[in-house]
Design a protein around this motif. Structure first.
Motif, PDB file in Angstrom:
ATOM      1  N   ALA A   1      35.505  29.706  39.701  1.00  0.00           N
ATOM      2  CA  ALA A   1      36.238  30.319  39.209  1.00  0.00           C
ATOM      3  C   ALA A   1      37.556  30.038  38.133  1.00  0.00           C
ATOM      4  O   ALA A   1      37.657  30.832  36.705  1.00  0.00           O
TER       5      ALA A   1
ATOM      6  N   VAL B   1      34.145  40.940  36.934  1.00  0.00           N
ATOM      7  CA  VAL B   1      34.842  39.509  38.628  1.00  0.00           C
ATOM      8  C   VAL B   1      34.209  40.594  39.596  1.00  0.00           C
ATOM      9  O   VAL B   1      33.796  39.944  40.889  1.00  0.00           O
TER      10      VAL B   1
ATOM     11  N   PHE C   1      32.492  39.153  42.736  1.00  0.00           N
ATOM     12  CA  PHE C   1      33.119  39.014  44.196  1.00  0.00           C
ATOM     13  C   PHE C   1      32.453  38.972  44.514  1.00  0.00           C
ATOM     14  O   PHE C   1      32.222  38.293  45.883  1.00  0.00           O
TER      15      PHE C   1
ATOM     16  N   VAL D   1      35.054  34.242  48.884  1.00  0.00           N
ATOM     17  CA  VAL D   1      36.625  35.770  49.299  1.00  0.00           C
ATOM     18  C   VAL D   1      37.059  36.020  50.482  1.00  0.00           C
ATOM     19  O   VAL D   1      38.329  36.314  50.659  1.00  0.00           O
TER      20      VAL D   1
ATOM     21  N   CYS E   1      40.048  35.339  42.421  1.00  0.00           N
ATOM     22  CA  CYS E   1      39.693  36.782  41.926  1.00  0.00           C
ATOM     23  C   CYS E   1      40.220  37.578  42.713  1.00  0.00           C
ATOM     24  O   CYS E   1      40.783  39.041  41.733  1.00  0.00           O
TER      25      CYS E   1
END
Length: 415
Positions: free
Chosen positions: A176, A361, A365, A375, A386
């Motif tokens: 991240a 991104v 993801f 996630v 994210c």
């Protein structure tokens, strides 16, 4: 001397404490839960504060409506389960946090300076965990048997955890931070910032030491997407976007094929999903509304042991899809699909400076969700960051690319 507290200071503290809440130091002292929920509550307060101050009155109502619809799908499965009040409250709170990140969270990251700030706050949390682990002599290596390509690589310390509970969580947090710093470098500076470049290199080294195969693979994929797709600008915005999604499909296929063929661990993860679907295939209520009652009904046994004791020990529980099926059911999957659909519509609808980073991104993801549960796990800063990045970039041209230290600059190779 008075210290003025502003949202940027709160943002830094929220992410740093979120990362540190997963440290072995706090877990051994039963303080991890307190720090974890305190960091999320601080983040929610900051989101609410920035959302209320936002002048986008028309967009506010759309945001509230979308949040309510998404909440129904994510919360209804948990609401109908017979769970202890405290456990149900925790699950509902985690879903509310996700909805806030996706909707009102778009006003939290106002510009690329905020993106850089969060990247360094995550890195600071990792550094704090390492420092505390060194002082308290806490373990910083995950000992387990790892099989790769059908062969056992090691039965001893395999990956560097940085003082956190799991090496994969440490690697995901670093990923991240890497994403945020690389985006900042590409879209803010005409000349590279040596400090940022140094820490990006440090992150890569730590990723290798952590030996999380997923994150090691995602780093070059992200770089290829962010720096490779601009060369297709001559195809027009819809052509580039189409190529981007076809590229994603190709990467997903190769990524999945590589994992399936080379990693025995991924096979166990898929087996965990198939075992669950097979076991509850005739229970429509559990499939549609989830099985949180079974998974969280016995706190003493724990989530993983409880589920595996029911569906079988020959599969593991890391897949995000399995996590959603257990907590929220098929209705929850619909809720997450609505979130993805919202972001895709934003990408297709218009051209804006941060369109390519948003696409990159989003691809990372989705890819991470095919392998891990980052996630949907609020304990990992990767998922939280994210969500905020995608929400902020989804504002389109309203996202401020200006900086207090640099002249406004956006590369010409945006799509």
């Amino acid at each position: 001397m008075k210290i003025k507290f502003n949202y940027r200071m709160g943002l830094f503290l929220a992410f740093m404490s979120l990362v540190f809440s997963d440290s072995m130091f706090l877990k051994d002292r039963n303080l991890d839960g307190i720090v974890f929920y305190a960091s999320l509550m601080l983040l929610c307060l900051l989101i609410g504060f920035c959302f209320i101050k936002s002048r986008r009155s028309a967009a506010k109502w759309n945001t509230v409506l979308f949040g309510l619809v998404t909440s129904i799908f994510l919360l209804i499965g948990i609401a109908v389960q017979h769970l202890p009040l405290l456990i149900k409250g925790r699950l509902i709170f985690s879903m509310v946090v996700i909805v806030l990140l996706v909707t009102a969270g778009k006003d939290l990251l106002k510009n690329l300076d905020d993106v850089r700030l969060v990247s360094y706050s995550i890195l600071a949390g990792c550094g704090l965990s390492i420092l505390v682990a060194l002082i308290t002599k806490s373990p910083m290596a995950e000992s387990r048997v790892e099989a790769f390509g059908g062969k056992v690589i090691s039965t001893g310390p395999l990956g560097f955890t940085g003082g956190l509970q799991y090496k994969n969580f440490f690697a995901a947090d670093l990923l991240a931070s890497f994403i945020g710093l690389v985006i900042y470098q590409k879209y803010r500076h005409r000349k590279s910032n040596r400090v940022d470049i140094f820490w990006i290199a440090v992150i890569v080294v730590l990723e290798i030491l952590a030996y999380s195969k997923t994150c090691i693979l995602l780093i070059p994929i992200f770089c290829v997407l962010l720096f490779g797709l601009p060369s297709l600008k001559s195809k027009g915005k819809y052509g580039v976007l189409g190529v981007g999604f076809f590229s994603l499909a190709g990467v997903v296929f190769i990524f999945s094929l590589y994992l399936i063929v080379r990693s025995d661990n991924y096979g166990y993860r898929v087996r965990g999903l198939t075992n669950y679907l097979s076991y509850f295939s005739h229970d429509s209520f559990r499939l549609w509304f989830g099985n949180a009652e079974m998974a969280f009904g016995n706190p003493e046994l724990g989530y993983v042991k409880t589920v595996r004791s029911v569906v079988g020990w020959n599969g593991t529980m890391e897949l995000a899809l399995l996590d959603v099926l257990i907590k929220n059911g098929i209705l929850g999957i619909i809720g997450y699909c609505l979130i993805l659909l919202h972001w895709i519509i934003v990408l297709v609808r218009e051209t804006f400076p941060m369109r390519l980073p948003m696409l990159s991104v989003l691809c990372i993801f989705i890819l991470s969700a095919c392998v891990e549960s980052y996630v949907v796990n609020m304990h990992v800063a990767f998922g939280v960051f994210c969500y905020l990045l995608l929400a902020a970039f989804s504002k389109g041209k309203e996202f401020d690319v200006r900086s207090s230290t640099d002249l406004p600059y956006v590369p010409k190779d945006t799509i």
